[in-house]
Design a protein around this motif. Sequence first.
Motif, PDB file in Angstrom:
ATOM      1  N   GLN A  47      39.603  71.203  33.399  1.00  0.00           N
ATOM      2  CA  GLN A  47      39.424  72.647  33.551  1.00  0.00           C
ATOM      3  C   GLN A  47      39.227  73.266  32.172  1.00  0.00           C
ATOM      4  O   GLN A  47      40.019  73.029  31.254  1.00  0.00           O
ATOM      5  N   PHE A  48      38.189  74.060  32.023  1.00  0.00           N
ATOM      6  CA  PHE A  48      37.946  74.802  30.787  1.00  0.00           C
ATOM      7  C   PHE A  48      38.269  76.269  31.079  1.00  0.00           C
ATOM      8  O   PHE A  48      37.618  76.902  31.922  1.00  0.00           O
ATOM      9  N   CYS A  55      44.721  79.690  32.232  1.00  0.00           N
ATOM     10  CA  CYS A  55      45.200  78.458  31.612  1.00  0.00           C
ATOM     11  C   CYS A  55      46.640  78.134  32.014  1.00  0.00           C
ATOM     12  O   CYS A  55      47.096  77.009  31.825  1.00  0.00           O
ATOM     13  N   ARG A  75      43.300  70.043  30.954  1.00  0.00           N
ATOM     14  CA  ARG A  75      42.930  71.439  30.744  1.00  0.00           C
ATOM     15  C   ARG A  75      42.564  71.629  29.282  1.00  0.00           C
ATOM     16  O   ARG A  75      43.215  71.072  28.390  1.00  0.00           O
ATOM     17  N   VAL A  76      41.514  72.437  29.047  1.00  0.00           N
ATOM     18  CA  VAL A  76      41.092  72.768  27.687  1.00  0.00           C
ATOM     19  C   VAL A  76      41.028  74.287  27.560  1.00  0.00           C
ATOM     20  O   VAL A  76      40.293  74.944  28.308  1.00  0.00           O
ATOM     21  N   ASP A  77      41.810  74.834  26.620  1.00  0.00           N
ATOM     22  CA  ASP A  77      41.752  76.264  26.323  1.00  0.00           C
ATOM     23  C   ASP A  77      40.648  76.458  25.296  1.00  0.00           C
ATOM     24  O   ASP A  77      40.813  76.140  24.108  1.00  0.00           O
ATOM     25  N   ILE A  78      39.519  76.965  25.731  1.00  0.00           N
ATOM     26  CA  ILE A  78      38.339  77.021  24.851  1.00  0.00           C
ATOM     27  C   ILE A  78      38.466  78.106  23.780  1.00  0.00           C
ATOM     28  O   ILE A  78      37.669  78.129  22.831  1.00  0.00           O
ATOM     29  N   GLY A  85      35.395  69.407  23.942  1.00  0.00           N
ATOM     30  CA  GLY A  85      34.506  69.504  25.104  1.00  0.00           C
ATOM     31  C   GLY A  85      33.176  70.144  24.784  1.00  0.00           C
ATOM     32  O   GLY A  85      32.472  70.594  25.692  1.00  0.00           O
ATOM     33  N   TYR A  89      31.115  71.743  27.989  1.00  0.00           N
ATOM     34  CA  TYR A  89      31.245  73.159  28.323  1.00  0.00           C
ATOM     35  C   TYR A  89      30.294  74.039  27.530  1.00  0.00           C
ATOM     36  O   TYR A  89      29.549  74.835  28.078  1.00  0.00           O
ATOM     37  N   HIS A 101      33.196  83.803  28.670  1.00  0.00           N
ATOM     38  CA  HIS A 101      33.907  82.567  28.950  1.00  0.00           C
ATOM     39  C   HIS A 101      34.545  82.676  30.328  1.00  0.00           C
ATOM     40  O   HIS A 101      35.407  83.521  30.551  1.00  0.00           O
ATOM     41  N   THR A 103      36.458  80.566  33.579  1.00  0.00           N
ATOM     42  CA  THR A 103      37.149  79.334  33.916  1.00  0.00           C
ATOM     43  C   THR A 103      36.244  78.478  34.785  1.00  0.00           C
ATOM     44  O   THR A 103      35.668  78.964  35.771  1.00  0.00           O
TER      45      THR A 103
END
Length: 457
Positions: A47-48, A55, A75-78, A85, A89, A101, A103
């Motif tokens: 999940q981005f 998040c 999970r990636v907190d962009i 990623g 992403y 941005h 999710t």
Amino acid sequence: VSSMLFLTLLLVAISHAAASTSAVEGFDSQADFEERVLKSDGVWLVQFCANDKDCGSSSYSKMADLIKGIIHVARVDITATPDIGTSVYHSKKQSSGSGNHKTTMYIFGRDKMNPRHYTGAPDSESIIQTLMDETIQLIAHRAGVTPGGTPGGSNQKKSSSSRKKKPPNRVVEGTQANYDEVVLNNPNVVLVAFTAPWCGYCKKLKPEWDEAAAQLYGQGVTLVNVDATQHEALAQQYGVSGYPTIKVFPGGNKKTHSMAYDLPVERNAPTIAKFALNLADETGVAAPIPELISQEVLQETCGGANQLCVLAALPHILESTAAGRAKYQDMLAAVQKQFRGSAFRFLWLEGGKQLELETALELTFGYPAVVAVSLERQAYSVWRGSFSEKGMAGFLNGVMTGRQSTVKLNPESPQLVVQRAEPWDGKDGAPIEEEEMSLDEIMGWGDDDDDDDKGEL
């Protein structure tokens, strides 16, 4: 354990999951992401997200707990780690031209460099079902098969059940392009289901919808499916806000959008079929009886499972005239209406046009004549009584209850053969004009014979 039961158990578990340490994984760097995800042999869901609310989703964490050790969930907190990623992403975000941005989730299955962008429903059931499908695809690829196939990718040996011809789907797919034709200008009663591919309730409806369509085929009712995600304008026209939504249109031409109303009965095949047939009777929809002019017509009308074909051989058009044939057809239609919704399917043919078929079914004693045939069981029963509404109804009731005796088709040639013929044009027949012959031609007298010999035999 069936997949539906499995998913149900998962949902129950989700609702009771303890707030333990989350199984959602994270990454220290882009290199860590590439090593653990892109070089992995398993399936990953990543999940981005871009804000604390998304998040920190507890439902995502609980889902990860349930499938821990089976499928990796990360999970990636962009916003905090914009470099992680990047190959997935950021490239897709830039190609879409969007600076916002949002999710989003990607499934890294067999082809890690081309992950699957998850666009289905956000609930845990739908996500887990998609992950299960991806896992099955991965296993099948390693085994060298297609799901449901055999090693090597080919089904070399098939059981008799797999060789059996799949019955045709009688549900009509509705689109923006054909909607007027299949719905608004259709004289039948029409039921339209607005569905979405990711909708769990729609998947539950599909087998019921298909079965009801098969029962109602040729009965003056049409069942339609519209993918509302592909044809949003149609769905909005009827105020569709949830799936599946089923709209009902009464019988008759020139329907309007305002005539539609919600299906008022339960969504199972028997109930849907009963409701639709009652509506067809109320609105006076006549179910046309096809003329048997080809093998395709026979199979199309009577080739379904558990169907009984009622064949009526009517007199030649020169014997009955168009008006007389119309009376026979009206009588047949009245009998058909009595048995609407039953296993009977009706056809008519002109007597003498299908001699091979008529001989095989013992229709050689004159016209009109009626026979009930089961193509599936290769058996038939002939009605030798009067061609009347009461007589035919009694005969068919006897067939349904088993009181009417049946005969097996010739085992050496059980396939009924239908010769291709021209359909009736609805007009009186033109009498056959016979060429007039002179007495000389009849007697074989030539022009050179003497007059004295013409009287001698």
